[in-house]
Design an enzyme around this catalytic site. Structure first.
Site, mmCIF file in Angstrom:
data_model
loop_
_atom_site.group_PDB
_atom_site.id
_atom_site.type_symbol
_atom_site.label_atom_id
_atom_site.label_comp_id
_atom_site.label_asym_id
_atom_site.label_seq_id
_atom_site.Cartn_x
_atom_site.Cartn_y
_atom_site.Cartn_z
ATOM 1 N N ASP A 1 27.639 -20.148 -3.897
ATOM 2 C CA ASP A 1 28.019 -19.221 -4.961
ATOM 3 C C ASP A 1 27.465 -19.657 -6.318
ATOM 4 O O ASP A 1 27.174 -20.831 -6.546
ATOM 5 C CB ASP A 1 29.558 -19.166 -5.032
ATOM 6 C CG ASP A 1 30.080 -17.842 -5.549
ATOM 7 O OD1 ASP A 1 29.310 -17.059 -6.119
ATOM 8 O OD2 ASP A 1 31.290 -17.597 -5.373
ATOM 9 N N GLU B 1 35.723 -7.835 -4.824
ATOM 10 C CA GLU B 1 36.372 -8.837 -5.663
ATOM 11 C C GLU B 1 36.423 -8.405 -7.128
ATOM 12 O O GLU B 1 37.181 -8.970 -7.918
ATOM 13 C CB GLU B 1 35.678 -10.186 -5.531
ATOM 14 C CG GLU B 1 34.290 -10.255 -6.090
ATOM 15 C CD GLU B 1 33.681 -11.637 -5.914
ATOM 16 O OE1 GLU B 1 33.212 -12.191 -6.915
ATOM 17 O OE2 GLU B 1 33.670 -12.162 -4.792
#
Length: 874
Positions: free
Chosen positions: A375, A430
């Protein structure tokens, strides 16, 4: 079809030279390249006027891309002006390859390519122009073996000024919401790939392909009022040590069905670098972070997600930010015994150097982890693409699959590296999105590769789309790893939704556009084997959605639909079954922001459902002795015993321990080719302890095959715990100088003699509490725990504790000292900006000392906790 031969990744590559004769610049001012077939609707035209090259494209005689500049600039020459065409070479490409992911496994490609040899003064380069039935692409080839520094491109696209545009305001992680505007009416600024335009019946999706560390990523730059979109590189200077091939400037062109179904970005990418892809397994995943942000820190809660995945036949559980290596190996063993594999989240900076990757990746592989989610790369620079190249090669060598988040978009990466299961680069779940953009994604971002939207939010998020809309998303949105957004209890409260999710695949044999328009509605059909799956969604008012079934084959088909209960768009979907034909239409009334999904399979006598049985691994029992071997000194030995049973027949069962590097084991594995219920597979082995101190685990595993399962192998393991004690601390030792028996941290790693700061080890600042700086100590982030070995040889502990001054907002935390699990001393809630507080305890007789911080009851943000001058009297 054309003749060919088979291989795993590249089935056919046929290049036919049509013309090798050099064409002087004076011989022509324009060159046309047509699509590969006589009926191809696409043509591309390259024109040379006053020394400048321009490229245009047409579909069925209609101009889709007006003439726009072609060329680039280097430190040595401007290769965008004063150009001459020295000659050309043409060929037809016919190619086949196989994907592990995507909208279609088996790919067949035909394209016509012309390679133009160009000169600007003394400088030479080539322009490679390729036209297929679904698009036009070009790239530059700079042959200088001595190297090149590119300072920019002249490349641009010129659209119909009135063309409708769906644009992504650029950031390097591609998570902004798209805006609908026009080509000329869009505001001045930078826009990310892919960008979609519509002019009448023609659609154009602009993007790039085959980007790697030899070049830089790019974006589109637009000036207000102009229909031109220029290519701008992420770097001001792109350095190539030798000959250079740039990425493909790519325009997917056609009607909406052609654009949606296109595989052009993959077709242009480099062939697979992995020969054996048998270890690469797409699949569904249970995932806890979105619905329960703190749950990745909770071993017991992660076991709930494992159990849920096992019950429903989902092959993966993704453990996101917050996991601890204190318990991930045990969780992995727990999961694998139930037929579930573990995926782990990482901040990219924990893997940003060869040294870090060499330490971390083999370790998690040894735990049994099957893949990683990496990420926050957030860059299109050449340096970042070089990092992608490195980690992709290293994970492939370890047979670890990978998912990139906070990343760039796919550029054909999954063709070159088939273990790339998905990438984010989307305003996904998200972000708690409203449904307005949902019907845009199938026609834009998801066209170019797997998209980790993390769909099907039933009880988490804004809840402004219907359940029917949500259940359609894993069909509509292609992702080889499909990480579902909600918690087990939410899905269990929606059994019809869960039943459909248990059936939907994550990789497809075929994809068809059915109906829809960006921003309004979208309906696709995808085939897996003999079953077709349909997903349809809308944004906006209630309506009736009709999708043709012409994609079905001859005969009758059983069609099972899941859709919203009229008047109850947030309750579980209802199921309906009908027998239909390819001449029929599937029509359903849907609520505002609604949708539906369906499965179709051949209607055979007695068939009542298209569902396939959910697969479960056999029930097993593995007992080991001892479970805890206690403290063991280097060179000492101890015995391990194990017994294994299974409740149904399995094959090729092997039972054996594995030991850490530097340890040894005496005794052979035991095995049974045909292992049946009632049998016991048992073994004993003698282990010799290595020299490395600290906690160790000796896994004992039973590996076997069950022919009734798709999984190649089932792994059942338990571990013997062993502790090799380090020396008792010296009198006056600082805890920051001692080896950690274990350490967990709320953000990034625990830092020694530095503050916590951010995710990267060693990135901390001097320890500073209330304006006072300290030389020694630990920088942690609540919630945290650090355990050190005292060996019952110390008398007292002292420290000064508080919140570090590096945060811009005050945090809050409590500090605790634990001796062998019992609280010895603790502070009240301390807040940022306050002076350090003394914390001390009598540690006489303590074997393990734990330094713990917890958040102050208001969450972990800004809770940078310092243990300053943590000294021991021993």
């Amino acid at each position: 079809m054309w003749p060919g031969r088979s291989s795993a990744a590249l089935l056919l590559s046929l290049a036919i030279a049509l013309s090798l004769t050099a064409v002087p610049a004076s011989a022509a001012t324009g060159w046309t390249v047509t699509g590969p077939s006589s009926r191809s609707p696409l043509t591309a035209q390259l024109t040379l006027e006053a020394g400048q090259l321009k490229l245009s494209a047409a579909r069925a005689g209609r101009t889709v891309l007006a003439p726009a500049p072609v060329g680039l600039r280097t430190e040595r020459a401007d290769l965008s002006k004063d150009l001459k065409v020295l000659g050309q070479q043409q060929r037809v490409l016919a190619e086949r390859y196989t994907m592990t992911t995507g909208k279609r496994k088996e790919r067949a490609v035909r394209a016509r390519e012309t390679r133009f040899r160009l000169a600007a003064g003394d400088a030479r380069f080539e322009l490679v122009l390729r036209v297929s039935d679904d698009g036009v692409a070009y790239r530059y080839v700079l042959p200088d073996e001595g190297g090149t520094v590119v300072t920019g491109e002249a490349s641009a696209y010129r659209l119909d000024p009135a063309a409708t545009a769906w644009l992504l305001p650029y950031n390097a992680w591609y998570e902004n919401q798209r805006v609908e505007t026009t080509a000329a009416g869009a505001p001045a600024g930078e826009f990310g790939h892919p960008s979609l335009f519509q002019s009448g019946a023609d659609f154009v999706l602009l993007t790039e392909s085959d980007v790697d560390g030899s070049y830089s990523g790019s974006k589109l730059v637009h000036e207000a009022g102009s229909p031109t979109y220029a290519v701008k590189l992420a770097d001001e200077r792109v350095t190539a040590p030798g000959a250079l091939r740039t990425p493909w400037r790519t325009a997917i062109i056609g009607d909406l069905a052609t654009v949606t179904e296109s595989t052009l970005v993959d077709d242009l990418a480099a062939p697979s670098k992995i020969e054996d892809t048998s270890w690469i397994r797409p699949g569904k995943s249970a995932w806890s972070w979105l619905s329960e942000h703190q749950s990745p820190r909770d071993f017991d809660r992660q076991k709930v997600y494992v159990d849920f995945a096992a019950r429903n036949g989902w092959p993966y559980v993704l453990v996101d930010e917050g996991w601890s290596e204190d318990w991930v190996p045990e969780l992995t063993r727990y999961a694998r015994a139930r037929g579930v594999e573990v995926l782990l989240w990482f901040h990219w900076q924990t893997l940003d150097t060869p040294q870090k990757r060499a330490e971390v990746l083999p370790k998690v592989k040894a735990w049994g982890v099957k893949g990683v989610k990496v990420d926050f790369m957030e860059s299109d620079s050449q340096a970042r693409y070089a990092w992608y190249d490195e980690i992709l090669a290293e994970t492939a060598a370890l047979e670890l699959m990978i998912n990139f988040h906070g990343s760039t978009i796919p550029h054909g990466l999954a063709r070159t590296w088939p273990h790339v299961m998905t990438m984010e680069a989307i305003h996904g779940q998200e972000q708690l999105p409203q449904p307005a953009n949902n019907p845009v994604h199938p026609f834009t971002r998801n066209v170019v590769g797997s998209m980790d939207f993390t769909p099907v939010a039933l009880e988490v998020g804004p809840r402004t789309s219907s359940v029917g809309h949500e259940v359609a998303l894993p069909v509509l949105y292609e992702s080889a790893w499909q990480h579902f957004a909600d918690k087990p209890e939410a899905y269990d409260r929606h059994p019809n939704t869960l039943r459909f999710l248990n059936q939907v695949p994550t990789v497809w044999d075929e994809t068809r556009y059915l109906s829809g328009h960006p921003g309004d509605e979208a309906a696709l059909a995808r085939r897996s084997g003999d079953r077709w799956f349909v997903g349809a969604i809308t944004a906006g008012p209630a309506r009736t959605v009709s999708t043709p079934l012409s994609f079905l084959g001859e005969g009758e088909w059983l069609v099972e639909t899941v859709r919203d209960v009229p008047g109850s768009p947030r309750s579980d979907v209802q199921r309906e079954s009908r027998v239909l034909r390819a001449t029929d239409t599937l029509s359903h009334a849907v609520p505002a922001n609604g949708g539906f999904a369906a499965i179709a399979c051949p209607a055979t006598p007695g068939r009542t459902t298209c569902d396939k049985p959910v697969q479960h691994v056999p029930g097993t029992s593995l007992t080991i002795t001892p479970q805890d071997a206690g403290d063991r000194s280097p060179g000492s030995t101890f015995e391990i015993g194990a017994e294994f049973t299974a409740d149904r027949p399995v094959r090729d069962a092997v039972l054996a321990p594995s030991v850490p590097e530097g340890w040894s084991v005496a005794g052979n594995p035991v095995w049974d080719n045909e292992f049946v219920p009632g049998e016991v597979l048992s073994g004993k082995w003698t282990v010799t302890v290595g020299s490395r101190t600290g906690k160790h685990e000796i896994p004992v595993a039973a590996d076997f095959r069950d022919p009734s399962l798709d999984a190649p192998e089932v792994h059942v393991a338990k571990a013997v715990s062993v502790f090799v004690p380090p020396p008792v601390p010296a009198d006056g030792a600082s805890v920051s100088e001692l080896p950690f028996v274990s350490a967990s941290n709320g953000w990034g790693p625990v830092e020694r003699d530095r503050s916590n700061n951010d995710q990267v080890a060693g990135d901390g600042n001097p320890l500073t509490i209330g304006g006072v700086t300290y030389a020694k100590g630990l920088g942690t982030h609540a919630a945290s725990e650090v355990t050190v070995y005292l060996g019952r040889g110390c008398r007292s502990f002292t420290a000064l504790v508080g919140l570090d001054d590096e945060t811009t907002e005050p945090g809050s935390a409590t500090f605790q000292l634990l001796g062998d699990g019992e609280v010895l001393a603790e502070t009240p809630v301390l807040r940022g900006g306050s002076p350090a507080v003394a914390l001390s305890a009598d540690v006489t007789g303590v074997r393990m000392l734990t330094l713990r911080t917890t958040d102050g009851g208001d969450g972990k943000n800004h809770d940078h906790t310092d243990w300053a001058e943590p000294r021991l009297s021993c």
